[in-house]
Design a protein around this motif. Sequence first.
Motif, mmCIF file in Angstrom:
data_model
loop_
_atom_site.group_PDB
_atom_site.id
_atom_site.type_symbol
_atom_site.label_atom_id
_atom_site.label_comp_id
_atom_site.label_asym_id
_atom_site.label_seq_id
_atom_site.Cartn_x
_atom_site.Cartn_y
_atom_site.Cartn_z
ATOM 1 N N THR A 1 28.335 37.203 25.942
ATOM 2 C CA THR A 1 26.898 37.138 26.232
ATOM 3 C C THR A 1 26.436 38.409 26.932
ATOM 4 O OG1 THR A 1 27.059 34.731 26.462
ATOM 5 C CG2 THR A 1 25.093 35.787 27.371
ATOM 6 N N GLU A 2 27.248 38.897 27.876
ATOM 7 C CA GLU A 2 26.917 40.127 28.596
ATOM 8 C C GLU A 2 26.925 41.331 27.651
ATOM 9 O OE1 GLU A 2 25.925 42.884 31.396
ATOM 10 O OE2 GLU A 2 25.800 40.694 31.569
ATOM 11 N N LEU A 3 27.893 41.367 26.754
ATOM 12 C CA LEU A 3 27.969 42.473 25.793
ATOM 13 C C LEU A 3 26.748 42.473 24.873
ATOM 14 C CD1 LEU A 3 31.752 42.377 24.749
ATOM 15 C CD2 LEU A 3 30.656 43.947 26.354
ATOM 16 N N GLN A 4 26.348 41.304 24.452
ATOM 17 C CA GLN A 4 25.172 41.201 23.598
ATOM 18 C C GLN A 4 23.923 41.659 24.340
ATOM 19 O OE1 GLN A 4 25.466 39.929 20.208
ATOM 20 N NE2 GLN A 4 23.513 41.047 20.148
ATOM 21 N N SER A 5 23.848 41.306 25.623
ATOM 22 C CA SER A 5 22.721 41.726 26.458
ATOM 23 C C SER A 5 22.707 43.244 26.625
ATOM 24 C CB SER A 5 22.794 41.038 27.824
ATOM 25 O OG SER A 5 21.819 41.524 28.702
ATOM 26 N N GLN A 6 23.900 43.830 26.798
ATOM 27 C CA GLN A 6 23.989 45.279 26.960
ATOM 28 C C GLN A 6 23.624 45.999 25.662
ATOM 29 O OE1 GLN A 6 27.313 46.967 28.949
ATOM 30 N NE2 GLN A 6 27.205 45.573 30.683
ATOM 31 N N LEU A 7 24.000 45.429 24.527
ATOM 32 C CA LEU A 7 23.635 46.022 23.250
ATOM 33 C C LEU A 7 22.114 46.039 23.094
ATOM 34 C CD1 LEU A 7 24.270 47.158 20.468
ATOM 35 C CD2 LEU A 7 24.610 44.806 19.656
ATOM 36 N N GLU A 8 21.485 44.950 23.468
ATOM 37 C CA GLU A 8 20.023 44.890 23.389
ATOM 38 C C GLU A 8 19.380 45.912 24.322
ATOM 39 O OE1 GLU A 8 19.167 40.837 24.290
ATOM 40 O OE2 GLU A 8 20.061 40.051 22.432
ATOM 41 N N SER A 9 19.960 46.076 25.513
ATOM 42 C CA SER A 9 19.437 47.070 26.464
ATOM 43 C C SER A 9 19.579 48.484 25.909
ATOM 44 C CB SER A 9 20.169 46.953 27.806
ATOM 45 O OG SER A 9 19.965 45.687 28.401
ATOM 46 N N CYS A 10 20.726 48.763 25.291
ATOM 47 C CA CYS A 10 20.948 50.088 24.707
ATOM 48 C C CYS A 10 19.965 50.349 23.564
ATOM 49 C CB CYS A 10 22.380 50.200 24.184
ATOM 50 S SG CYS A 10 23.635 50.408 25.471
ATOM 51 N N GLN A 11 19.732 49.343 22.760
ATOM 52 C CA GLN A 11 18.800 49.509 21.647
ATOM 53 C C GLN A 11 17.364 49.703 22.150
ATOM 54 O OE1 GLN A 11 19.945 45.960 19.457
ATOM 55 N NE2 GLN A 11 21.152 47.164 18.008
#
Length: 496
Positions: free
Chosen positions: A364-374
């Motif tokens: 879940t955290e990784l998915q959140s970080q991917l969204e932040s990077c995008q």
Amino acid sequence: MHGRLKVRTTEEERERKKKEQTLKVKAYKAAMAKIQDKRSRQELDDEMLQLTSQILLRNPDVSTLWNVRREYVEHKTKTAIVEPLDEHQAIYDIELSFSEQCLLVNPKSYNTWHHRCWTLEHSPNPNWEREVQLCSKYLKMDERNFHTWDYRRYVAEKANISKQHELDFCTEKIKANFSNYSSWHHRSLLLPILYPYDGDAQPKRAMSEDKLKEELEMVLTAAFTDPNDSSAWFYQRWLLGYSRQELDICAFRYENKRAVLAFTNPIILENVDVSLVDAEGNKIIKFGNWQSANNTLADTTWIGSSLNNNTTNSLPDMLILVVSIPQINVQQLALKCCSNTNNKTYYYFKSPNQTFAFTGNVLTELQSQLESCQSLLEYEPDSKWTLLTSALLMRAIDPKQYHDESLKYVEKLQKVDGLRKNYYSDMASKWILEKCLLDWTDSDSIPKKLDLRDAVQLNAIFYPQYLSIADKILLPENLSNCIEIKQLQGFETLKP
């Protein structure tokens, strides 16, 4: 005119510096000649020590002179007879004080730090706590000096400083300056000890999932504070598991008394016990005569032969490979069996995996970080670190789902960061080959044929050891020269 300082012309200044340099070289050669003469005559006295001091205080990187000082200290401590312990300690204290002066001249002098280690190791009463404090003092002056960080690890261990204290010190330094490679590295050494991973996931993760989630949150804050600074991005890459694979068995094949055993990393195959057992644990086949496929001392691919007379057709379909090697734990691997007109073939294959398998809150955290990077890429579309991290996050979350999208990010990186174009091209090749091998694992063609002709983006063949169990490997036209690689010539050609 009177009362005014004459301004030297460029030529005059150059000539003045040349004369100064000539005098320095002359003095240096004279001093070194005298030191070498006294050393040859074993005159390890105070005059020699003074001569070495004069040079080292100007240039602390003359290794020979530090060796001379160590010879002097050993000689002096052997000849001291009055209050030997106190007198010995005084000699070592002088060396410690002198090395501190040299560190002020060059705080990144390998020789000076090494001499300090030697002095403390030989000192009758070393004050390790003081050395830790000295490191803290030096790191206030330059918090990124990796020499000081290396030395701190050494003295903190000697002083029995707790790992938690060192981790807190790292956190303090990182908060003061996110761009601190050495502190991030020091942190990466402490976390696996303080928060060990106790699960069964392979590859084994660096730390517990709860702590990993905290670290991911912290490093993202650091990375977003300055997206163009690489230190936090590198640390995040380590957290995601992009590092050298642990030594493991990645492929095995046995047919017609011949066996190939492949490892993730090069290994010297000595004192090895490799055998096949049946479902009841009875030993059916024992292997020996192991030879490197590439005729090297350490290799990823080894070729052996059966020491029994059994033919594969007479063996049961269900067999277990048992491998006992000092470098890795005893492994028992279930083999798959396939038949052709002449023989049965037994094989094991584990496709390469360059990331950890994450679950639950970490995903879940990784998915959140991917969204932040995008989101960040919407404002800075050419931020190379954000592009690279986005691609790596995709691979960490689900390499199969994000395969095509992650390759698009890498393709853009080749344009944005042209100086590293070949690096990104190699990265893409690895990912493409990983997917091909993963697909091959579930195909009907394993281990007979591996068809890579459609993988036109491949620019090199990585992981050749994984391909060593295939009878036939079909390469794209641009890689026809790779057929010279021994593991790509087919299982039939690999003979002990």
